[in-house]
Design an enzyme around this catalytic site. Structure first.
Site, PDB file in Angstrom:
ATOM      1  N   GLY A   1      33.769  27.070  55.324  1.00 34.85           N
ATOM      2  CA  GLY A   1      34.137  26.102  56.361  1.00 34.85           C
ATOM      3  C   GLY A   1      33.684  26.582  57.727  1.00 34.85           C
ATOM      4  O   GLY A   1      32.883  27.513  57.826  1.00 34.85           O
ATOM      5  N   ASN A   2      34.180  25.938  58.748  1.00 30.12           N
ATOM      6  CA  ASN A   2      33.870  26.383  60.111  1.00 30.12           C
ATOM      7  C   ASN A   2      35.088  26.141  60.994  1.00 30.12           C
ATOM      8  O   ASN A   2      36.103  25.611  60.548  1.00 30.12           O
ATOM      9  CB  ASN A   2      32.615  25.684  60.638  1.00 30.12           C
ATOM     10  CG  ASN A   2      32.779  24.184  60.682  1.00 30.12           C
ATOM     11  OD1 ASN A   2      33.584  23.651  61.446  1.00 30.12           O
ATOM     12  ND2 ASN A   2      32.034  23.486  59.842  1.00 30.12           N
ATOM     13  N   ARG A   3      34.955  26.518  62.262  1.00 27.45           N
ATOM     14  CA  ARG A   3      36.127  26.544  63.137  1.00 27.45           C
ATOM     15  C   ARG A   3      36.481  25.202  63.768  1.00 27.45           C
ATOM     16  O   ARG A   3      37.400  25.131  64.574  1.00 27.45           O
ATOM     17  CB  ARG A   3      35.884  27.530  64.277  1.00 27.45           C
ATOM     18  CG  ARG A   3      35.781  28.956  63.841  1.00 27.45           C
ATOM     19  CD  ARG A   3      35.383  29.797  65.039  1.00 27.45           C
ATOM     20  NE  ARG A   3      35.029  31.142  64.660  1.00 27.45           N
ATOM     21  CZ  ARG A   3      35.910  32.114  64.470  1.00 27.45           C
ATOM     22  NH1 ARG A   3      37.181  31.884  64.618  1.00 27.45           N
ATOM     23  NH2 ARG A   3      35.519  33.312  64.118  1.00 27.45           N
TER      24      ARG A   3
END
Ligand code: CTP
Length: 397
Positions: free
Chosen positions: A208-210
């Site tokens: 995922g990412n932030r």
């Protein structure tokens, strides 16, 4: 012109600590041109002064069915002439009375005597908010068409932290604008994506990412407040602003499918989501076990949704992309603008403090296809959303 100009809004203020914020809501509605008719319940009048509302609203405040000998039945007059009844804040008590149709005071009598849309902004302590009785009352009201401006998380009265805090005045006013429609995007469909995609590695893990989804949510709320019919495709579904239909997705592939379906008839598409560029080639169906050794995760590219939308862009559609960069901000963003056939790109340098992912603020450079550039200084994400829509709608060129 604001969709609120000349509209009659009954503002019912009930007895929650958050009643002080209703003062700001009242002022903003009046500033936007609305005619605000204030009603304080008995509890509301204990929280804020009648004089404050009488001074700021468009009419003197009323508190009881019987306090004006000139107007023996004020509730019917106020209810029948209202374009919208806004209950802000709405306590657990008023939600319960509204559910059962109990005419307990001037406010509930006015709601009963009206065919206008009703909007409630619940605010209470987390324990009260989470009571099944309160949630049940709210679900019933929502099912009957009552508009709900969901509370937020944060500091509550007495220093507690939790869910149940009244939505910010700007959010409440935007919801009212959306409900009354008539803004510059009235009748137009706007597609917005938000949040970071999650690409499964196995049954429990993902890449995922932030991205928090906040910038996309702000764009969706801003478009709705300008009257648009908004579809928000998001990996971070939160309480949806009025006028926004939320479609929840997880992966880039799911987001691509929904965007392909929803984009063709949209007047404006804003791709604020942080879409994964790569995904694990084969996600394991069960949880990978340590005992089986270190797994090798092979990545394959995902579809570039924005590029696909750009290639298939219908005439008249405005397509907006984002570029989160750490180096050569403007040059990289300009390349993406051209490569993906965009009308506008919102470039942010995510290596800077307080910018981009996980922050409530952002600082962006807006690059338009005609070569114009606008720099938006560090601001609240809603402020950035306004600038993005202004640029997309040609107000800044
Ligand atoms: N985007 C998309 N689909 C993808 C990747 C990105 O729709 N698979 C969109 C994002 O929503 C954003 C824009 O494309 O609006 C820019 O994404 P970014 O990842 O910065 O650009 P890339 O084309 O992936 O370029 P690079 O890897 O060089 O940064």
């Amino acid at each position: 012109m604001s969709s609120l100009a000349g509209r009659r809004i009954v503002l019912g203020v009930t007895g929650g600590i958050a009643a002080y914020k209703a003062v700001e809501v009242c002022r903003r509605l009046v500033d936007a041109g609305a005619h605000v008719v204030p009603i304080l319940t008995e509890g509301g009048a204990r929280m804020v002064g009648k004089t404050t509302f009488s001074a700021l609203a468009s009419e003197p405040v009323r508190t009881s069915l019987f306090d004006d000998p000139e107007t023996p039945i004020p509730h019917t007059k106020m209810g029948q002439s209202a374009d919208l009844i806004l209950v802000c804040p709405a306590t657990a008590r008023v939600l319960s009375d509204m559910r059962t149709g109990r005419s307990a005071d001037l406010l509930t009598a006015t709601i009963l005597a009206s065919r206008a849309p009703v909007m409630v902004c619940p605010a209470m302590h987390t324990e009260m908010w989470e009571q099944p009785s309160v949630q049940d009352n709210l679900a019933v009201l929502a099912a009957r068409g009552v508009l709900v401006v969901a509370p937020e998380s944060g500091r509550l009265a007495g220093g507690d932290m939790g869910h149940g805090r009244l939505a910010e005045p700007s959010t409440v006013v935007a919801a009212v604008e959306a409900a009354l429609g008539g803004g510059e995007l009235a009748g137009q469909k706007v597609l917005v994506t938000a949040g970071g995609t999650r690409e499964p590695i196995d049954a429990v893990r993902y890449i995922g990412n932030r991205s928090s989804g906040r910038q996309g949510n702000a764009v969706a709320a801003e478009a709705a407040s300008r009257g648009a019919d908004v579809v928000l495709v998001t990996t971070r579904p939160a309480s949806a602003p009025v006028g926004v239909r939320v479609v929840s997705v997880e992966t880039a592939a799911e987001m691509a499918t929904v965007c392909e379906r929803e984009a063709p008839d949209a007047a404006l598409v804003v791709m604020a989501a942080a879409v994964a560029d790569f995904r694990p080639a084969d996600a394991a169906e069960s949880k990978l076990k340590k005992a089986d050794g270190t797994p090798e995760v092979v990545l394959v590219p995902t579809t570039d949704i924005l590029a696909a939308l750009g290639a298939a862009k219908p005439a008249g559609q405005t397509l907006v992309g984002f570029a989160a960069e750490t180096d050569d901000l403007v040059a990289n963003a300009a390349q993406k603008l051209a490569r993906k056939n965009l009308d506008l790109i919102v470039a942010n340098d995510v290596s800077k403090a307080h910018v981009g992912f996980e922050h409530s603020t952002n600082e962006v450079v807006l690059l338009l296809a005609d070569g114009t550039r606008h720099d938006v200084p560090l601001s609240d994400k809603r402020e950035i959303a306004r600038a993005v829509l202004d640029a997309a709608l040609g107000h800044l060129s």
